[in-house]
Design a protein around this motif. Sequence first.
Motif, PDB file in Angstrom:
ATOM      1  N   ALA A   1      74.874  80.402   2.588  1.00 14.17           N
ATOM      2  CA  ALA A   1      73.908  81.493   2.786  1.00 14.17           C
ATOM      3  C   ALA A   1      72.605  80.966   3.377  1.00 14.17           C
ATOM      4  CB  ALA A   1      73.650  82.203   1.453  1.00 14.17           C
ATOM      5  N   GLY A   2      72.158  79.803   2.905  1.00 12.42           N
ATOM      6  CA  GLY A   2      70.949  79.208   3.473  1.00 12.42           C
ATOM      7  C   GLY A   2      71.112  78.860   4.937  1.00 12.42           C
ATOM      8  N   VAL A   3      72.275  78.333   5.301  1.00 15.07           N
ATOM      9  CA  VAL A   3      72.541  78.014   6.707  1.00 15.07           C
ATOM     10  C   VAL A   3      72.504  79.279   7.560  1.00 15.07           C
ATOM     11  CG1 VAL A   3      74.274  77.128   8.316  1.00 15.07           C
ATOM     12  CG2 VAL A   3      73.846  75.932   6.170  1.00 15.07           C
ATOM     13  N   VAL A   4      73.086  80.362   7.056  1.00 14.82           N
ATOM     14  CA  VAL A   4      73.108  81.619   7.796  1.00 14.82           C
ATOM     15  C   VAL A   4      71.684  82.135   8.028  1.00 14.82           C
ATOM     16  CG1 VAL A   4      73.773  84.054   7.675  1.00 14.82           C
ATOM     17  CG2 VAL A   4      75.414  82.273   7.051  1.00 14.82           C
ATOM     18  N   VAL A   5      70.868  82.132   6.985  1.00 12.92           N
ATOM     19  CA  VAL A   5      69.498  82.647   7.100  1.00 12.92           C
ATOM     20  C   VAL A   5      68.694  81.814   8.099  1.00 12.92           C
ATOM     21  CG1 VAL A   5      67.330  82.982   5.858  1.00 12.92           C
ATOM     22  CG2 VAL A   5      69.501  83.668   4.804  1.00 12.92           C
ATOM     23  N   LEU A   6      68.754  80.501   7.984  1.00 12.78           N
ATOM     24  CA  LEU A   6      67.983  79.643   8.885  1.00 12.78           C
ATOM     25  C   LEU A   6      68.464  79.766  10.323  1.00 12.78           C
ATOM     26  CD1 LEU A   6      67.677  76.423   6.682  1.00 12.78           C
ATOM     27  CD2 LEU A   6      65.915  78.140   7.142  1.00 12.78           C
ATOM     28  N   ALA A   7      69.793  79.760  10.520  1.00  7.74           N
ATOM     29  CA  ALA A   7      70.339  79.817  11.882  1.00  7.74           C
ATOM     30  C   ALA A   7      70.037  81.160  12.538  1.00  7.74           C
ATOM     31  CB  ALA A   7      71.839  79.552  11.856  1.00  7.74           C
ATOM     32  N   LEU A   8      70.227  82.251  11.808  1.00 11.55           N
ATOM     33  CA  LEU A   8      69.960  83.559  12.397  1.00 11.55           C
ATOM     34  C   LEU A   8      68.466  83.772  12.644  1.00 11.55           C
ATOM     35  CD1 LEU A   8      72.461  85.927  10.550  1.00 11.55           C
ATOM     36  CD2 LEU A   8      72.733  84.687  12.699  1.00 11.55           C
ATOM     37  N   GLY A   9      67.628  83.221  11.764  1.00 10.42           N
ATOM     38  CA  GLY A   9      66.190  83.285  12.026  1.00 10.42           C
ATOM     39  C   GLY A   9      65.821  82.560  13.304  1.00 10.42           C
ATOM     40  N   TYR A  10      66.463  81.437  13.555  1.00 10.05           N
ATOM     41  CA  TYR A  10      66.221  80.695  14.790  1.00 10.05           C
ATOM     42  C   TYR A  10      66.701  81.483  15.998  1.00 10.05           C
ATOM     43  CZ  TYR A  10      66.491  76.964  18.249  1.00 10.05           C
ATOM     44  OH  TYR A  10      66.337  76.208  19.374  1.00 10.05           O
ATOM     45  N   VAL A  11      67.868  82.117  15.872  1.00 13.68           N
ATOM     46  CA  VAL A  11      68.393  82.914  16.988  1.00 13.68           C
ATOM     47  C   VAL A  11      67.456  84.072  17.296  1.00 13.68           C
ATOM     48  CG1 VAL A  11      70.301  84.387  17.730  1.00 13.68           C
ATOM     49  CG2 VAL A  11      70.781  82.258  16.525  1.00 13.68           C
ATOM     50  N   ALA A  12      66.961  84.753  16.249  1.00 15.85           N
ATOM     51  CA  ALA A  12      66.050  85.882  16.465  1.00 15.85           C
ATOM     52  C   ALA A  12      64.762  85.433  17.158  1.00 15.85           C
ATOM     53  CB  ALA A  12      65.735  86.545  15.121  1.00 15.85           C
ATOM     54  N   ARG A  13      64.254  84.275  16.773  1.00 12.32           N
ATOM     55  CA  ARG A  13      63.037  83.762  17.399  1.00 12.32           C
ATOM     56  C   ARG A  13      63.282  83.429  18.861  1.00 12.32           C
ATOM     57  NH1 ARG A  13      62.048  80.416  13.858  1.00 12.32           N
ATOM     58  NH2 ARG A  13      62.728  78.453  14.817  1.00 12.32           N
ATOM     59  N   GLN A  14      64.450  82.859  19.176  1.00 14.22           N
ATOM     60  CA  GLN A  14      64.769  82.546  20.566  1.00 14.22           C
ATOM     61  C   GLN A  14      64.940  83.807  21.402  1.00 14.22           C
ATOM     62  OE1 GLN A  14      64.858  79.496  22.060  1.00 14.22           O
ATOM     63  NE2 GLN A  14      64.005  78.783  20.107  1.00 14.22           N
ATOM     64  N   LEU A  15      65.543  84.848  20.803  1.00 14.84           N
ATOM     65  CA  LEU A  15      65.701  86.110  21.535  1.00 14.84           C
ATOM     66  C   LEU A  15      64.351  86.761  21.790  1.00 14.84           C
ATOM     67  CD1 LEU A  15      68.868  87.707  19.896  1.00 14.84           C
ATOM     68  CD2 LEU A  15      68.668  86.565  22.107  1.00 14.84           C
ATOM     69  N   LYS A  16      63.445  86.634  20.856  1.00 18.53           N
ATOM     70  CA  LYS A  16      62.119  87.195  21.046  1.00 18.53           C
ATOM     71  C   LYS A  16      61.408  86.505  22.216  1.00 18.53           C
ATOM     72  CE  LYS A  16      57.782  88.116  18.621  1.00 18.53           C
ATOM     73  NZ  LYS A  16      57.036  87.979  17.339  1.00 18.53           N
ATOM     74  N   GLY A  17      61.550  85.182  22.278  1.00 19.78           N
ATOM     75  CA  GLY A  17      60.972  84.448  23.393  1.00 19.78           C
ATOM     76  C   GLY A  17      61.611  84.816  24.708  1.00 19.78           C
ATOM     77  N   ALA A  18      62.922  85.049  24.701  1.00 17.47           N
ATOM     78  CA  ALA A  18      63.626  85.448  25.923  1.00 17.47           C
ATOM     79  C   ALA A  18      63.150  86.801  26.397  1.00 17.47           C
ATOM     80  CB  ALA A  18      65.129  85.465  25.686  1.00 17.47           C
TER      81      ALA A  18
ATOM     82  N   ALA B   1      65.957  96.577  17.000  1.00 19.60           N
ATOM     83  CA  ALA B   1      65.105  95.441  16.667  1.00 19.60           C
ATOM     84  C   ALA B   1      65.886  94.147  16.802  1.00 19.60           C
ATOM     85  CB  ALA B   1      64.561  95.593  15.251  1.00 19.60           C
ATOM     86  N   ARG B   2      65.136  93.034  16.928  1.00 16.12           N
ATOM     87  CA  ARG B   2      65.795  91.734  17.084  1.00 16.12           C
ATOM     88  C   ARG B   2      66.679  91.417  15.879  1.00 16.12           C
ATOM     89  NH1 ARG B   2      64.466  93.183  20.994  1.00 16.12           N
ATOM     90  NH2 ARG B   2      62.911  92.424  22.469  1.00 16.12           N
ATOM     91  N   GLY B   3      66.203  91.774  14.686  1.00 12.04           N
ATOM     92  CA  GLY B   3      66.999  91.501  13.491  1.00 12.04           C
ATOM     93  C   GLY B   3      68.315  92.238  13.501  1.00 12.04           C
ATOM     94  N   ALA B   4      68.300  93.515  13.897  1.00 12.73           N
ATOM     95  CA  ALA B   4      69.534  94.292  13.963  1.00 12.73           C
ATOM     96  C   ALA B   4      70.462  93.742  15.032  1.00 12.73           C
ATOM     97  CB  ALA B   4      69.207  95.762  14.247  1.00 12.73           C
ATOM     98  N   LEU B   5      69.911  93.344  16.163  1.00 12.66           N
ATOM     99  CA  LEU B   5      70.723  92.790  17.240  1.00 12.66           C
ATOM    100  C   LEU B   5      71.405  91.495  16.815  1.00 12.66           C
ATOM    101  CD1 LEU B   5      71.552  93.053  20.216  1.00 12.66           C
ATOM    102  CD2 LEU B   5      69.517  91.713  20.808  1.00 12.66           C
ATOM    103  N   VAL B   6      70.635  90.609  16.182  1.00 13.04           N
ATOM    104  CA  VAL B   6      71.192  89.330  15.741  1.00 13.04           C
ATOM    105  C   VAL B   6      72.220  89.543  14.639  1.00 13.04           C
ATOM    106  CG1 VAL B   6      70.643  87.142  14.624  1.00 13.04           C
ATOM    107  CG2 VAL B   6      69.155  88.027  16.422  1.00 13.04           C
ATOM    108  N   ALA B   7      71.908  90.434  13.692  1.00 18.25           N
ATOM    109  CA  ALA B   7      72.846  90.700  12.600  1.00 18.25           C
ATOM    110  C   ALA B   7      74.152  91.278  13.115  1.00 18.25           C
ATOM    111  CB  ALA B   7      72.204  91.646  11.586  1.00 18.25           C
ATOM    112  N   GLY B   8      74.077  92.193  14.088  1.00 18.37           N
ATOM    113  CA  GLY B   8      75.294  92.771  14.642  1.00 18.37           C
ATOM    114  C   GLY B   8      76.136  91.750  15.373  1.00 18.37           C
TER     115      GLY B   8
END
Length: 388
Positions: free
Chosen positions: A368-385, A224-231
């Motif tokens: 922690a807030g920066v991490v959540v927001l930034a990784l959420g943005y990365v996951a959304r961009q990967l989904k679009g890609a 999943a995108r979340g697992a990919l971004v987290a890894g």
Amino acid sequence: MMRDAWTVFRKELLDALRDRRTLLMVLLSSVAMGPVVLVLLSTLVSGIEQRAEAREVVVVGREHGPALVNYLQRQTYTLKDAPADWERLLTDSKLGDPVLVIPADFETALASGTPPVVEVVGSSGNQRASTGMRRLVNLVQGYNREQATLRLAVRGVAPSALEAVQVEERDLANAGARAAQLGTLVPFFVLMAVLYGALNAALDTTAGERERGSLEPLLMNPPARGALVAGKWGAVAVVAMLIAVLSCFSFLPGQWLLKSETLAALFRFGAPEAARFVLLLLPLAGALSALLMAVAIRCKTFKEAQANATIVLLVVSMLPLATMFNQDGEQPWHLAVPALAQITLMGRVLRGEVVGPLDHLLPLAVCAGVVVLALGYVARQLKGAAVR
């Protein structure tokens, strides 16, 4: 999802460690940084101490003021004649001492009761000469006090009659606060080491993979995108945290290279301080890793990502200047700004002040807030890609 994230994490971390550029960055920005910084700082302080211990005064017109020359020699100072082009040498920073200029009418004016004008000449653009001007001015003022005392004694007046108030200086700073002034460069350098350490890994795992054409095939895999971004983020954060640990503890063996005994006595940075620095930097390493990934995820090439990441580098490097130019002391909002909070708390550690759990809580929550927001943005961009 956790198993997939762990698989991606191991793969990205191994790729990062195989990258020679990453390994070189780790070695140069962390292991070698502590010794290099301390050697440069020690060389600077040692040079100042050597000039102070030399007890030399560069003079122009020493033949015009034998009384002043005699006073300086009685203070165990050695007098040296200034070179012919001493003004140009001072301006070009090739003469490291201020120059005492004694006028030709010094003795005549002194005998007649007219205060002669003695010049102490330096250059504000010459740092070495500027540091010695106050010492030379104090010497001349000491001669003034001696002459005034002798004149009063001849007239039968006690010199103490002119001292309506006795002034004594008292410094409230403890040894830790004085040592912190010498160690102000340490927090800045370890902060920048973490930032630049995370930069290469974060850009390579996002824009680098897009440039190599391996990002889109990776998105076709089952994780999943979340697992990919987290890894991916975990691998970058581990590299940044490793650099944080190495850079902080590199200052311990680096202290063996200190040339100045004064600096070695005042520089209080042992294993407890290094461990506290690491504790403060770990959350920031994770936040910077996520932020750099978010900046680079939209870029098509590694060079484009480097150009965009310059903004992050500039902002993070400028934030610590708030503590230098702030004349009102530490403010509560400092702990709510990433990088500035870590610089502030590391300054407390160097001063020997207590940094309690509540002081860690706000910077940790912000990171922690920066991490959540930034990784959420990365996951959304990967989904679009993946869709494209």
